[in-house]
Scaffold this motif. Structure first.
Motif, short mmCIF file in Angstrom:
data_model
loop_
_atom_site.label_atom_id
_atom_site.label_comp_id
_atom_site.label_asym_id
_atom_site.label_seq_id
_atom_site.Cartn_x
_atom_site.Cartn_y
_atom_site.Cartn_z
N MET A 228 37.78 28.54 28.48
CA MET A 228 38.63 29.47 29.60
C MET A 228 39.80 28.67 30.30
O MET A 228 40.22 29.17 31.54
N GLY A 229 40.19 27.68 29.55
CA GLY A 229 41.74 27.08 30.13
C GLY A 229 41.51 26.09 31.08
O GLY A 229 42.48 25.55 31.61
N ALA A 230 40.12 25.53 31.31
CA ALA A 230 40.05 24.39 32.19
C ALA A 230 40.53 23.12 31.61
O ALA A 230 40.57 22.84 30.51
N ASP A 231 40.71 22.15 32.36
CA ASP A 231 41.34 20.86 32.02
C ASP A 231 39.74 20.04 32.31
O ASP A 231 39.38 19.96 33.42
N VAL A 232 39.07 19.73 31.14
CA VAL A 232 37.82 19.11 31.14
C VAL A 232 37.72 17.68 31.17
O VAL A 232 38.29 17.12 30.27
N VAL A 233 37.08 17.11 32.08
CA VAL A 233 36.81 15.63 32.22
C VAL A 233 35.39 15.36 32.14
O VAL A 233 34.52 16.30 32.60
N VAL A 234 34.66 14.47 31.22
CA VAL A 234 33.54 14.18 30.96
C VAL A 234 33.14 12.81 31.41
O VAL A 234 33.95 11.89 31.42
N THR A 235 31.97 12.67 32.38
CA THR A 235 31.65 11.29 32.49
C THR A 235 30.39 11.19 31.88
O THR A 235 29.51 11.94 31.50
N GLU A 236 30.23 9.69 31.38
CA GLU A 236 28.77 9.62 30.69
C GLU A 236 28.40 8.04 31.03
O GLU A 236 29.19 7.04 31.48
N VAL A 237 27.19 7.53 30.61
CA VAL A 237 26.60 6.23 30.66
C VAL A 237 26.49 5.85 29.23
O VAL A 237 26.22 4.86 29.01
#
Length: 417
Positions: A228-237
């Motif tokens: 949908m056009g978002a700038d996606v950032v992922v956080t992870e462990v």
């Protein structure tokens, strides 16, 4: 006695259940066969599930198979009151489910389902399993097994098994490929975005959306937000999942850095305290926070409530909290399961596979009563294949088959360079 909001809502619920039924051909076929075969005859099933149109069709299948069924809600905000009324009236299951109930009523519903004195447990989040072990141990000798449909519940049940507390065999429906590859990824991805849009009507194109956790649910949310056009950032462990997100073309940051950029934060981890007040203090004025995990612990809602200087209702499932610094945080669906609470739950097409897998797992436990030790056992491959083949047939898709020569090659070691 059943526990419902309003039995008069049943007509509305019945229409919605029928709409979903048309989109669940695998479960419908199973229901038709079971009505003749009665493979669950004599079983008493206590089920703790989201009370939705898709769940209604699972109840239809279990009752058609000969089981007595009692259904309670697995989340205070996921119940559809009209659907609960229709299940009670039309589908032969006793229902204990009221949307928006408090904690005391929630566990009253759980205990109501257990009053059936079940021989099988069908769970979503393991609240029913934990309650029967901790508060109704006299029921345990009659229980031949259980199933668990969500990641969080499977974790709880594996921890019970590790503590030698689990008293009957459990099949983790969530671990089946026909569940998590489709339900978690496509279902959670779609209904989480749907929940955000219904609760806020924001534009996702151009927004920075932080997805906490890159398991199958996180993958689904990230893919749809990106689409949908978002700038996606992922956080992870998990370092492997973080690498997957990076190679999928997403940015990967620790939460304390991602929070400062976020327009929207969605948690999909199955763990607690993923977004704390310390993270919220770093966020932009007006940042949105929502949770797609099963329990309302991923966001530190109690700490937010005690820290905020004011609280204001803005829209359905959207409450604004003002922090001492003066900036505002918008909490969606009370920090509960966003796609269920603010949207329409998972689409019927994916729940067709999930609930067909669930139903076949129940039949497997009935057929092997007394053979399995108390433990978390894998879903048999033949169940996954049966569901997948039936779903492909429903889509009118045919696939290739191995030739004898190919089969010989794949089952030998002599062929080489």
């Amino acid at each position: 006695m059943p526990l419902l909001r309003d039995p008069a809502l049943a007509d509305d619920g019945a229409r919605k259940i029928e709409f979903a039924h048309r989109r669940m051909p695998v479960l419908a076929g199973l229901t038709e066969r079971w009505a003749a075969e009665k493979p669950l005859r004599g079983a008493r099933i206590a089920a703790c599930l989201h009370v939705t149109t898709e769940t209604a069709n699972l109840c239809r299948a279990l009752v058609a198979g000969g089981a007595e069924v009692a259904l309670c809600a697995s989340n205070p905000l996921s119940t559809k009151d009209d659907v609960a009324a229709a299940i009670q009236r039309d589908l032969g299951a006793e229902v204990f489910a009221v949307r928006g109930c408090d904690r005391e009523t929630y566990y009253q519903q759980v205990k109501g389902a257990l009053d059936i004195e079940p021989t099988l447990i069908v769970d979503d989040g393991a609240d029913l399993t934990a309650t029967v072990h901790e508060q109704r141990p006299e029921l345990l000798p009659a229980i031949i097994g259980g199933t668990e449909i969500t990641s969080t519940g499977v974790i709880r049940m594996r921890n019970m098994a590790a503590d030698a507390a689990l008293r009957y065999p459990v099949l983790p429906t969530n671990d089946a490929l026909t569940k998590h590859l489709f339900d978690n990824r496509y279902g959670t991805g779609q209904n989480t975005i749907d929940g955000i849009l219904r609760a806020t009507n924001i534009l996702l194109a151009g927004a920075t959306v932080v997805v906490a956790g890159y398991g199958w649910c996180g993958r689904g949310v990230a893919a749809r937000a990106r689409g949908m056009g978002a700038d996606v950032v992922v956080t992870e462990v998990d370092p492997v999942r973080a690498l997957e997100a990076k190679l999928d073309g997403l940015r990967v940051l620790p939460m304390h850095r991602a929070a400062a950029e976020a327009d929207v934060v969605i948690t999909t981890t199955g763990n607690r305290d993923v977004v704390t007040v310390e993270h919220m203090r770093l966020m932009k004025d007006g940042a949105l926070i929502g949770n797609s995990g099963h329990f309302d612990l991923e966001i530190a809602v109690d700490d937010l409530t005690s820290t905020a200087t004011s609280r204001r209702y803005l829209r359905d499932n959207c409450v604004e909290y003002t922090l001492p610094e003066g900036h505002r945080i918008l909490l969606l669906a009370e920090g509960r399961l966003l796609g269920q609470a603010a949207a329409e739950a998972h689409p019927a097409e994916v729940m067709d596979m999930t609930f067909a897998t669930q139903a076949l797992a129940v039949r497997y436990l009935v057929e092997r009563a007394g053979e399995l030790e108390p433990a978390v056992h894998p879903i048999p491959k033949e169940i996954e294949n049966e569901v997948a083949v039936a779903k492909l047939a429903a889509y009118d898709i045919t696939i290739d088959e191995l030739t004898p020569r190919q089969h010989e090659y794949l089952t030998s070691w002599q062929f080489g360079t």
